[in-house]
Design an enzyme around this catalytic site. Structure first.
Site, PDB file in Angstrom:
ATOM      1  N   GLU A 177      -7.520  17.219  21.148  1.00 34.70           N
ATOM      2  CA  GLU A 177      -8.503  18.157  21.696  1.00 34.70           C
ATOM      3  C   GLU A 177      -8.933  17.658  23.060  1.00 34.70           C
ATOM      4  O   GLU A 177      -9.029  16.439  23.281  1.00 34.70           O
ATOM      5  CB  GLU A 177      -9.732  18.230  20.788  1.00 34.70           C
ATOM      6  CG  GLU A 177      -9.454  18.857  19.438  1.00 34.70           C
ATOM      7  CD  GLU A 177     -10.712  18.891  18.589  1.00 34.70           C
ATOM      8  OE1 GLU A 177     -11.317  19.955  18.466  1.00 34.70           O
ATOM      9  OE2 GLU A 177     -11.093  17.829  18.071  1.00 34.70           O
ATOM     10  N   HIS A 198      -6.619  18.792   7.874  1.00 36.79           N
ATOM     11  CA  HIS A 198      -5.568  19.475   8.635  1.00 36.79           C
ATOM     12  C   HIS A 198      -4.255  18.683   8.698  1.00 36.79           C
ATOM     13  O   HIS A 198      -3.180  19.209   8.424  1.00 36.79           O
ATOM     14  CB  HIS A 198      -6.006  19.725  10.077  1.00 36.79           C
ATOM     15  CG  HIS A 198      -7.293  20.471  10.210  1.00 36.79           C
ATOM     16  ND1 HIS A 198      -7.680  21.452   9.331  1.00 36.79           N
ATOM     17  CD2 HIS A 198      -8.282  20.394  11.124  1.00 36.79           C
ATOM     18  CE1 HIS A 198      -8.850  21.940   9.708  1.00 36.79           C
ATOM     19  NE2 HIS A 198      -9.236  21.304  10.787  1.00 36.79           N
TER      20      HIS A 198
END
Ligand SMILES: NC(=O)c1ccc[n+]([C@@H]2O[C@H](COP(=O)([O-])OP(=O)(O)OC[C@H]3O[C@@H](n4cnc5c(N)ncnc54)[C@H](OP(=O)(O)O)[C@@H]3O)[C@@H](O)[C@H]2O)c1
Length: 519
Positions: free
Chosen positions: A249, A273
């Protein structure tokens, strides 16, 4: 016995939907009469994701005509305040174009109930509202409760659902509860949460959202592997050198200090995830795509995960320091509002795992995630072994890397295959080239948002994309020893914002003679 092509689609609780022939794509999956009760409707997730997704479903004609949406939160709102905020959320975040008639129809079923989650009187008011809406709009006794609230409030919310009678099924209607990650913060708390939920809802009525599983690109891992003959023969230890799974990110923690500190990158991203992506990449072919078969194969992978003996050498963690991102100076994690200056929470983590199976023995899976890195990218990269022999002069293959198959989950969704190709010219120079599939170029229809897909699946009762209890607990079994090891280490390594992450992560790969793919 019917052939697979003739077999009707199996839905919730094994009920067969006779109206839906799997060969007929003209019949979309439409939710039956039902109601969604959204706790935490004034929150960030509801505004940015859930309310827009509900509108998009309505716009695509996938909600029943009498659909009702009941919002619950403490804020002193009337129905019209709820509708006004939802209107703004839809205008700003919905994927599909705004249509007045769709909005008006949705609005007619939107109601707000104000109250504290621990207040029995508020739940009695909620139960009255639900009953009245069911009577007037025909929800058929089918209710989904979405707990978009801080996880520490899950216990009180479920207790109140039981006490108020809202969780009790009547006249053949269903009750479902939806919870958002994090599902606990370690194995013990995850077991406790599951026990608590099971006191009120059976496992098949619990829908745990890991929104990554709602993404088209993630579901495509199964299509790529099991609908083709091209990839599966090389999808094993004989050809694969290693696998890299990345979620990078470029943003920091934003306003989520209260949630993030003490949780960190591994609990926030790897536990759910990345381990789910790993399970989909490594699992064996399921006997069918129904929930039980897919989840069983994923659970088999998670239960065969082997942690390396030396966690110092096989893991890395970091915390972002101040730096530059896109030409803007950004502050470090410890300077973020609400973060204690001595916090040891990691914002980057990398882990090397093995899978003890015939298919994957000796093939490392490297998982990494971090905030404030130079780019936002999520991908699964299957890196193949180098050719055992190259009949070229050494200088001609200097720029030849490993073959790779990269599933680009986001952004720029698609699949890339990297292989060596002759550079045009008189010598036999070979260099890496990419062959690309991009969703935007191959399909005219846009991908639905993950929350659209997942909300629809909840209302239809289609569970394959929701992790079940066993998977959650197995994931914590993998992570707990690593977290315990890190807890003894103290401060994580600092890495500059806008870069590639901590040096220790590069060293982890270098020790194995490998390197991370460039972000
Ligand atoms: N935001 C994301 O991108 C994201 C991503 C992944 C998972 N999640 C998960 O999704 C859930 C919701 O996250 P969020 O970011 O939307 O949180 P949030 O912005 O803090 O919203 C929390 C909601 O809960 C309500 N609430 C809090 N305490 C309450 C109480 N005692 N009684 C009644 N209502 C109460 C708040 O409303 P009032 O203040 O009006 O009462 C608000 O609507 C959490 O489980 C979170 O971990 C969020």
């Amino acid at each position: 016995m019917s052939s697979p092509a003739q077999r009707p689609i199996r839905q919730t609780d094994g009920v067969v939907n006779p109206l839906r022939d799997p060969r007929d794509k003209r019949l979309p999956r439409v939710a039956p009469p039902c109601m969604l009760i959204l706790f935490g409707v004034t929150g960030d997730l509801a505004r940015k994701k859930l309310l827009p997704a509900i509108y998009d479903l309505a716009n695509r004609g996938l909600l029943p005509p009498g659909f009702s949406l009941v919002g619950f939160a403490r804020r002193d709102w009337e129905n019209q305040d709820f509708r006004a905020v939802a209107f703004e959320a839809v205008k700003e975040h919905a994927r599909t174009p705004f249509r007045e008639d769709v909005w008006e129809q949705l609005c007619a079923g939107m109601h707000f109930v104000q109250g504290e989650l621990d207040d029995p009187a508020a739940f009695d008011r909620l139960a009255e509202t639900v009953k009245e809406l069911d009577r007037t709009r025909g929800a058929g006794g089918n209710y989904a409760f979405y707990l978009s609230i801080p996880p520490k409030l899950f216990p009180v919310a479920t207790e109140q659902l039981q006490r108020s009678g809202l969780a009790q099924r009547h006249n053949g209607g269903w009750r479902r509860v939806v919870i958002e990650k994090p599902f606990g913060h370690d194995l013990a708390s995850a077991v406790e949460l599951n026990n608590l939920l099971h006191k009120v809802f059976p496992e098949e009525s619990i829908f745990r959202i890991d929104h990554y599983l709602g993404k088209e690109t993630v579901q495509n891992i199964l299509a790529l592997r099991f609908a083709n003959t091209l990839f599966e023969p090389v999808w094993n230890r004989s050809y694969v050198d290693h696998v890299q799974i990345t979620m990078a990110e470029d943003i920091g923690i934003g306003g989520r200090a209260g949630y993030y500190d003490g949780i960190g990158a591994a609990r926030d991203v790897i536990q759910n995830h990345l381990l789910q992506l790993m399970a989909l990449t490594a699992m064996e072919e399921p006997t069918s795509f129904d929930a039980q078969a897919v989840r069983m194969e994923k659970a088999k992978v998670l239960s065969s995960v082997r942690l390396p003996d030396d966690l110092d050498l096989a893991t890395a963690r970091g915390q972002y320091a101040a730096g530059w991102q896109g030409g803007v100076k950004v502050q470090g994690y410890l300077e973020e509002e609400g973060i204690p200056s001595n916090s040891t929470t990691e914002t980057y983590s990398a882990i090397k795992l093995g899978i003890d199976s015939r298919r994957w023995a000796g093939v490392p899976f490297y998982l990494r995630t971090g905030k404030r890195l130079c780019r936002r990218v999520t991908e699964v990269a299957v890196m193949f072994q180098r050719a055992p022999h190259l009949p070229f002069s050494e200088t001609d293959t200097e720029e030849l890397g490993q073959n790779a198959l990269v599933i680009r989950v986001q952004p720029d969704e698609g699949v890339t295959v990297r292989f060596g190709s002759k550079v045009p010219g008189t010598s036999m120079e070979v260099r890496d080239v990419n062959m690309d599939f991009a969703y935007g170029e191959s399909f005219t229809e846009a991908s639905p948002e993950a929350y659209e897909r997942l909300l629809l699946d909840v209302l239809i009762g289609d569970p394959p994309l929701f992790p079940r209890q066993e998977e959650v607990e197995l994931s914590w079994t993998i992570l707990d020893p690593i977290e315990a090891h890190w807890a003894k280490q103290g401060k994580p390594e600092q890495y500059p914002a806008g870069g590639y992450g901590p040096q220790s992560a590069d060293e982890l790969m270098a020790r194995d003679g490998r390197q991370w793919r460039r972000l």
